[in-house]
Design an enzyme around this catalytic site. Structure first.
Site, PDB file in Angstrom:
ATOM      1  N   LEU A  57      -2.955  -0.429   5.675  1.00 44.17           N
ATOM      2  CA  LEU A  57      -2.527   0.563   6.653  1.00 44.17           C
ATOM      3  C   LEU A  57      -3.638   1.597   6.759  1.00 44.17           C
ATOM      4  O   LEU A  57      -4.294   1.913   5.765  1.00 44.17           O
ATOM      5  CB  LEU A  57      -1.234   1.264   6.206  1.00 44.17           C
ATOM      6  CG  LEU A  57       0.041   0.428   6.097  1.00 44.17           C
ATOM      7  CD1 LEU A  57       1.177   1.311   5.570  1.00 44.17           C
ATOM      8  CD2 LEU A  57       0.429  -0.164   7.435  1.00 44.17           C
ATOM      9  N   ASP A  58      -3.840   2.134   7.947  1.00 39.35           N
ATOM     10  CA  ASP A  58      -4.790   3.227   8.086  1.00 39.35           C
ATOM     11  C   ASP A  58      -4.368   4.377   7.178  1.00 39.35           C
ATOM     12  O   ASP A  58      -3.176   4.570   6.892  1.00 39.35           O
ATOM     13  CB  ASP A  58      -4.836   3.721   9.529  1.00 39.35           C
ATOM     14  CG  ASP A  58      -5.392   2.682  10.487  1.00 39.35           C
ATOM     15  OD1 ASP A  58      -6.101   1.766  10.021  1.00 39.35           O
ATOM     16  OD2 ASP A  58      -5.113   2.788  11.695  1.00 39.35           O
ATOM     17  N   ARG A  59      -5.351   5.151   6.745  1.00 43.17           N
ATOM     18  CA  ARG A  59      -5.074   6.253   5.822  1.00 43.17           C
ATOM     19  C   ARG A  59      -3.940   7.152   6.324  1.00 43.17           C
ATOM     20  O   ARG A  59      -3.071   7.559   5.557  1.00 43.17           O
ATOM     21  CB  ARG A  59      -6.349   7.075   5.616  1.00 43.17           C
ATOM     22  CG  ARG A  59      -6.185   8.225   4.633  1.00 43.17           C
ATOM     23  CD  ARG A  59      -7.512   8.883   4.340  1.00 43.17           C
ATOM     24  NE  ARG A  59      -7.394   9.763   3.178  1.00 43.17           N
ATOM     25  CZ  ARG A  59      -8.362  10.023   2.327  1.00 43.17           C
ATOM     26  NH1 ARG A  59      -9.551   9.475   2.495  1.00 43.17           N
ATOM     27  NH2 ARG A  59      -8.189  10.822   1.294  1.00 43.17           N
TER      28      ARG A  59
END
Length: 216
Positions: A57-59
């Site tokens: 997942l993106d940060r």
């Protein structure tokens, strides 16, 4: 961090990742999710010899992520993801109204130097299906399902279609990029190959944005 664990079994952790935590190590040197969890297990006297995410997942995306506790489970889950046997569904708040239902098939290419993804007919296949859950004035809550797992896929697909995610500093223009402090994206549901389903409640910041846009 242990409070974020939704489910644990012999080879698997299902974790509700808070926004702001890396799912994989990057050049920043910050601890990623696995490292933070490892520290928690070590403190409790039960260190894990192996822990690795099987997708990312993106940060600044919150929500569900699968972490394998051994290499065999990691291989199995990776294969199942590649074979599209695991379903991942996200909730996003986007600009405008993309329609009640839709499917984006824009091919994507990533610039590794800038960490930016763009639509390119020679890029990798990327497919996103969505259903509009709710219209809220000039924005909409959508439920998006990934049929492929490209970097920034949902963010770029909706942006390219003219419905960028609210709060997305990279792919949305002002004022939409300034309404929220992160891309309004939450990994809400995962269905495993065996049919088991896991859900992650909306985080407080996302729920607050929904309430504000709904006028509540």
């Amino acid at each position: 961090m242990k409070d974020c664990i939704i489910h644990e079994e012999a080879g698997l952790l299902v974790v509700n990742k808070p926004a702001g935590i890396l799912s994989q190590k990057d050049k920043s040197g910050d601890d990623d999710l696995a490292a933070l969890l490892q520290k928690e297990f070590a403190k409790s006297g039960k260190p894990l010899p192996f822990l690795a995410p099987v997708h990312r997942l993106d940060r600044n995306t919150s929500g569900l992520i699968l972490l394998a506790k051994n290499s065999e489970t990691a291989r199995e889950l990776t294969d199942q993801l590649q074979e599209k046997l695991i379903q991942r569904t996200y909730l996003a708040i986007v600009k405008g109204d993309p329609g009640e239902n839709g499917r984006y098939e824009f091919r994507l290419r990533k610039n590794e130097k800038t960490n930016e993804v763009f639509v390119d007919e020679k890029g990798d296949e990327a497919i996103t299906e969505f259903h509009r859950e709710k219209k809220m004035g000039n924005s909409s809550l959508v439920r998006a399902r990934l049929l492929t797992g490209r970097s920034h896929q949902i963010r770029v697909h909706f942006s390219h279609a003219g419905h960028a995610l609210i709060g997305d500093k990279k792919y949305a223009k002002k004022p939409w990029s300034e309404i929220f402090h992160r891309p309004a994206l939450h990994a809400a549901e995962i269905v495993l190959a065996d049919g088991r389903k896991f859900c992650a409640p909306l985080p407080a910041d996302f729920s607050g944005l929904l309430a504000r846009l709904s006028g509540k």
